[in-house]
Design an enzyme around this catalytic site. Structure first.
Site, PDB file in Angstrom:
ATOM      1  N   ASP A  13       1.073  -0.760  -0.427  1.00  9.89           N
ATOM      2  CA  ASP A  13      -0.205  -0.190  -0.048  1.00  9.89           C
ATOM      3  C   ASP A  13       1.069   0.890  -0.129  1.00  9.89           C
ATOM      4  OD1 ASP A  13      -2.560   1.220   0.569  1.00  9.89           O
ATOM      5  OD2 ASP A  13      -1.467   1.673   2.366  1.00  9.89           O
ATOM      6  N   ASP A  15      -0.125   5.105   1.042  1.00 15.34           N
ATOM      7  CA  ASP A  15      -0.794   6.617   2.059  1.00 15.34           C
ATOM      8  C   ASP A  15      -0.625   5.885   3.428  1.00 15.34           C
ATOM      9  OD1 ASP A  15      -0.918   8.695   0.112  1.00 15.34           O
ATOM     10  OD2 ASP A  15      -2.291   7.415  -0.440  1.00 15.34           O
ATOM     11  N   THR A 116      -2.776   0.295  -4.900  1.00 15.85           N
ATOM     12  CA  THR A 116      -2.766   1.740  -3.954  1.00 15.85           C
ATOM     13  C   THR A 116      -4.512   2.187  -4.247  1.00 15.85           C
ATOM     14  OG1 THR A 116      -3.167   4.140  -2.917  1.00 15.85           O
ATOM     15  CG2 THR A 116      -1.901   3.578  -5.179  1.00 15.85           C
ATOM     16  N   LYS A 148     -10.382  -1.684  -3.370  1.00 18.15           N
ATOM     17  CA  LYS A 148     -10.361  -2.000  -2.248  1.00 18.15           C
ATOM     18  C   LYS A 148     -11.365  -1.465  -1.058  1.00 18.15           C
ATOM     19  CE  LYS A 148      -5.402  -1.702  -1.665  1.00 18.15           C
ATOM     20  NZ  LYS A 148      -4.237  -0.498  -0.584  1.00 18.15           N
ATOM     21  N   ASP A 173      -1.881  -0.712   5.879  1.00 15.10           N
ATOM     22  CA  ASP A 173      -1.918   0.407   7.266  1.00 15.10           C
ATOM     23  C   ASP A 173      -3.489   0.354   7.654  1.00 15.10           C
ATOM     24  OD1 ASP A 173      -2.160   3.371   6.868  1.00 15.10           O
ATOM     25  OD2 ASP A 173      -2.835   2.331   5.338  1.00 15.10           O
TER      26      ASP A 173
END
Length: 217
Positions: A13, A15, A116, A148, A173
Site C-alpha cells: 500500500d 499512503d 493503492t 479496496k 496500514d
C-alpha cells in the site's frame, strides 16, 4: 513447523504504509469539509482512511449532511485531487523504515508492486518520491473494477507481477486495505500504532524489518 520463505512478490500500500502522506490528505480533507461548513472530526476522518476516493467523499458528504441531490462527486474529486497534488509536490515524507525495506527486498530480487486506492493522477506525483523504478507494476484504485476493500487491486497486482496472490505478502496500514489483501489470498502484514484487522499480522513498523518479518507464514 514450516520455516518462513520469501514471498513471490511483496505488494505495498502507499499512503500511510510507505509514505507518511495521510497528514497531507488530512489537510485537503479538512479544507474540503470546511468549505462545506463543517470541521472534520478525528472519528470522521479515520473512517475514510484507505478508502477509494468515491467512498471517502460519500462519507464526507454524509458527515456534512449534504443532500444527495446537491453532491457534486466529480467536482469534489477534482478539488481534493488537485489540492493533494499541490501538497505532494512540496515533498512527501517516508514512513520509518519504508525506503530501507524496499531496498532490502530489491537486493534479494523480490518483485515489488504498489497497490493503492489513490487514483492514478495523484499516484504519479507520489511516484516521484517513491521512485517508479522500484516497482515491477503499480495498481491504482481507478484502474480496477472495484477498489479496496474488494480483492481486485491485490489480485491485479499479483497478476501483473506474474505470480499467484496466495504466494504474495501484502503490507497495509488500514482495515480497508488489509481486508482487500486478505480477500485476495495474500499473507497480510500491517503497520501503524495498533492492529487493524483479524487475520493480519501486525508488525507495527517497517523500521528494522528483516526477511523473517516479510516472509510468508
Amino acid at each position: 513447523m514450516t520455516s518462513p520463505s520469501l514471498p513471490a512478490a511483496v505488494l505495498f500500500d502507499m499512503d500511510g504504509t510507505l509514505l507518511d502522506s495521510e497528514k497531507l490528505w488530512d489537510i485537503a480533507v479538512a479544507e474540503f469539509t470546511r468549505g462545506l461548513g463543517f470541521e472534520i472530526t478525528p472519528e470522521a476522518r479515520e473512517s475514510t482512511l484507505g478508502n477509494a476516493t468515491g467512498d471517502a467523499l460519500r462519507k464526507l458528504f454524509d458527515f456534512a449532511q449534504v443532500p444527495e441531490g446537491e453532491r457534486d462527486y466529480a467536482g469534489a474529486e477534482r478539488w481534493v485531487s488537485d489540492r493533494v497534488v499541490e501538497l505532494f509536490d512540496d515533498g512527501i515524507p517516508w514512513q520509518p523504515g519504508a525506503r530501507e525495506t524496499l531496498d532490502l527486498l530489491a537486493a534479494a530480487d523480490v518483485p515489488l508492486v504498489l497497490v493503492t486506492n489513490t487514483i492514478r493522477e495523484v499516484t504519479e506525483h507520489a511516484l516521484g518520491t517513491l521512485g517508479r523504478d522500484r516497482f515491477v507494476a503499480t495498481v491504482c484504485g481507478d484502474e480496477v473494477p472495484s477498489p479496496k476493500p474488494a480483492p481486485d487491486p491485490y489480485l491485479r497486482g499479483a497478476e501483473l507481477a506474474g505470480v499467484a496472490a496466495t504466494d504474495c505478502v501484502a503490507v497495509e496500514d488500514s482495515p480497508t486495505g488489509a481486508r482487500s489483501a486478505l480477500e485476495a489470498g495474500c499473507t497480510v502484514l500491517t503497520v501503524g500504532p495498533e492492529p487493524v484487522l483479524d487475520g493480519a499480522l501486525h508488525i507495527g513498523t517497517l523500521e528494522g524489518a528483516r526477511f523473517a518479518d516479510l516472509s510468508r507464514r
